[in-house]
Design an enzyme around this catalytic site. Sequence first.
Site, PDB file in Angstrom:
ATOM      1  N   GLY A  31       0.707  -1.362  -0.091  1.00 21.50           N
ATOM      2  CA  GLY A  31      -0.048  -0.003   0.023  1.00 21.50           C
ATOM      3  C   GLY A  31       0.939   1.283   0.148  1.00 21.50           C
ATOM      4  N   LEU A  33       0.415   3.689  -2.141  1.00 21.79           N
ATOM      5  CA  LEU A  33       0.789   3.541  -3.691  1.00 21.79           C
ATOM      6  C   LEU A  33       1.305   4.794  -4.329  1.00 21.79           C
ATOM      7  CD1 LEU A  33      -2.476   1.293  -4.682  1.00 21.79           C
ATOM      8  CD2 LEU A  33       0.037   0.473  -3.909  1.00 21.79           C
ATOM      9  N   GLY A  36       5.297   3.767  -9.088  1.00 26.14           N
ATOM     10  CA  GLY A  36       5.968   2.696  -9.224  1.00 26.14           C
ATOM     11  C   GLY A  36       4.981   1.324  -8.932  1.00 26.14           C
ATOM     12  N   HIS A  37       4.197   1.303  -8.073  1.00 23.58           N
ATOM     13  CA  HIS A  37       3.116   0.302  -7.834  1.00 23.58           C
ATOM     14  C   HIS A  37       2.142   0.367  -9.115  1.00 23.58           C
ATOM     15  CE1 HIS A  37       3.937   1.250  -3.310  1.00 23.58           C
ATOM     16  NE2 HIS A  37       4.228   0.289  -3.409  1.00 23.58           N
ATOM     17  N   GLY A 147       8.685  -5.557  -8.823  1.00 21.84           N
ATOM     18  CA  GLY A 147       9.391  -4.243  -9.361  1.00 21.84           C
ATOM     19  C   GLY A 147      10.768  -4.802  -9.155  1.00 21.84           C
TER      20      GLY A 147
HETATM   21  P1  AMP Z   1       5.994  -2.633  -1.657  1.00 22.40           P
HETATM   22  O1  AMP Z   1       4.657  -1.943  -1.290  1.00 22.40           O
HETATM   23  O2  AMP Z   1       6.991  -1.449  -1.198  1.00 22.40           O
HETATM   24  O3  AMP Z   1       6.274  -3.797  -0.756  1.00 22.40           O
HETATM   25  O4  AMP Z   1       6.080  -2.871  -3.050  1.00 22.40           O
HETATM   26  C1  AMP Z   1       5.228  -3.496  -3.899  1.00 22.40           C
HETATM   27  C2  AMP Z   1       5.864  -3.843  -5.257  1.00 22.40           C
HETATM   28  O5  AMP Z   1       6.119  -2.613  -5.932  1.00 22.40           O
HETATM   29  C3  AMP Z   1       7.353  -4.682  -5.011  1.00 22.40           C
HETATM   30  O6  AMP Z   1       7.256  -5.590  -6.288  1.00 22.40           O
HETATM   31  C4  AMP Z   1       8.161  -3.446  -5.651  1.00 22.40           C
HETATM   32  O7  AMP Z   1       9.606  -3.798  -5.964  1.00 22.40           O
HETATM   33  C5  AMP Z   1       7.284  -2.728  -6.534  1.00 22.40           C
HETATM   34  N1  AMP Z   1       8.136  -1.240  -6.554  1.00 22.40           N
HETATM   35  C6  AMP Z   1       8.189  -0.400  -5.417  1.00 22.40           C
HETATM   36  N2  AMP Z   1       8.493   0.619  -5.977  1.00 22.40           N
HETATM   37  C7  AMP Z   1       8.679   0.670  -7.226  1.00 22.40           C
HETATM   38  C8  AMP Z   1       9.376   1.555  -8.350  1.00 22.40           C
HETATM   39  N3  AMP Z   1       9.871   2.746  -8.008  1.00 22.40           N
HETATM   40  N4  AMP Z   1       9.341   1.018  -9.538  1.00 22.40           N
HETATM   41  C9  AMP Z   1       8.923  -0.155  -9.754  1.00 22.40           C
HETATM   42  N5  AMP Z   1       8.205  -0.984  -8.749  1.00 22.40           N
HETATM   43  C10 AMP Z   1       8.475  -0.618  -7.457  1.00 22.40           C
END
Ligand code: AMP
Length: 290
Positions: A31, A33, A36-37, A147
């Site tokens: 979350g 968000l 990137g998400h 990501g």
């Molecule tokens: P998180 O909410 O931080 O656990 O991230 C969820 C997903 O979003 C994971 O697969 C991360 O690698 C991806 N993610 C987070 N930040 C980025 C970003 N800047 N660019 C691409 N994917 C991202």
Amino acid sequence: MEIIHTVAWMKQVAEEARRSDRILGLVPTMGALHEGHLSLVREAQKQCSPVVVSIFVNPKQFGPSEDFQKYPRAFEADRAALENLRVDYVFAPPPDEIYPPGFRTAVTVDGLGDTLEGRSRPGHFRGVTTVVLKLLEIVQPRFAFFGRKDAQQVRIIQQMSADLNLDATIVVCPIVREPDGLAMSSRNAYLKEGDRRAAGVLYRSLEAVRREVSTGERNATRLLASLRRVLDAEPAVSRDYAEIVDADTLEPVMALRKACYVLLAARVGNTRLIDNALIEQAGDSFTVTL
Ligand code: AMP
């Protein structure tokens, strides 16, 4: 868009989708968000329908002195962003739906999670693989989207998926960055103004590696020296690690080879940030993707 809070309901919805031969995609998130998400969600929508976005701040991947309590939570804004993208399902279970009383099982991928992030954050990847396996089991998607921002995490999830014969194809998506190059992260919200400005140095240090590689440098020690010269010149930033590793084994390399990562973690004020660059061989030369 339907919001699902229970495992039983999520399983039922996913099973119905599979039964009608639809291609289910899963985007796991914690979350808060950001773009990137959302880039993962858009990629999922290109390949799949329906798409499930999970929002679960996973207590098991935070160490006892880490930021689980204060990790940003923004459910209403997340819901609006996902509704706007016309996401089909949001799976947002409460913690005891995923870890009911008496829960005892953990999933560990040996080796790959002991170094780098794993050294700085003991138990982190065990928490990640445990929750990701659970999410993959509950939703049983054809594709799951992650990501490259979390490069070590993706490598570990791919290994788990191969070792456990999981059906989902793991799709790795590019890093989405702010205009100054800072990789988007929910934790960027912690950065105070001065620290936010200083944080741009992470990207610039990776750019320094890219420049050196483009002039023919292949030696990992010298490439890392260039990176450190840039990074360590910013007093608000303290380096945790900076390494060039084989993309498959995550072991440090002496010289560039077929595919490797420059992996970087640093503290900016009280906020710990990670970033990376992917280096790939293309004929006689190497390309560096930030
Ligand atoms: P998180 O909410 O931080 O656990 O991230 C969820 C997903 O979003 C994971 O697969 C991360 O690698 C991806 N993610 C987070 N930040 C980025 C970003 N800047 N660019 C691409 N994917 C991202």
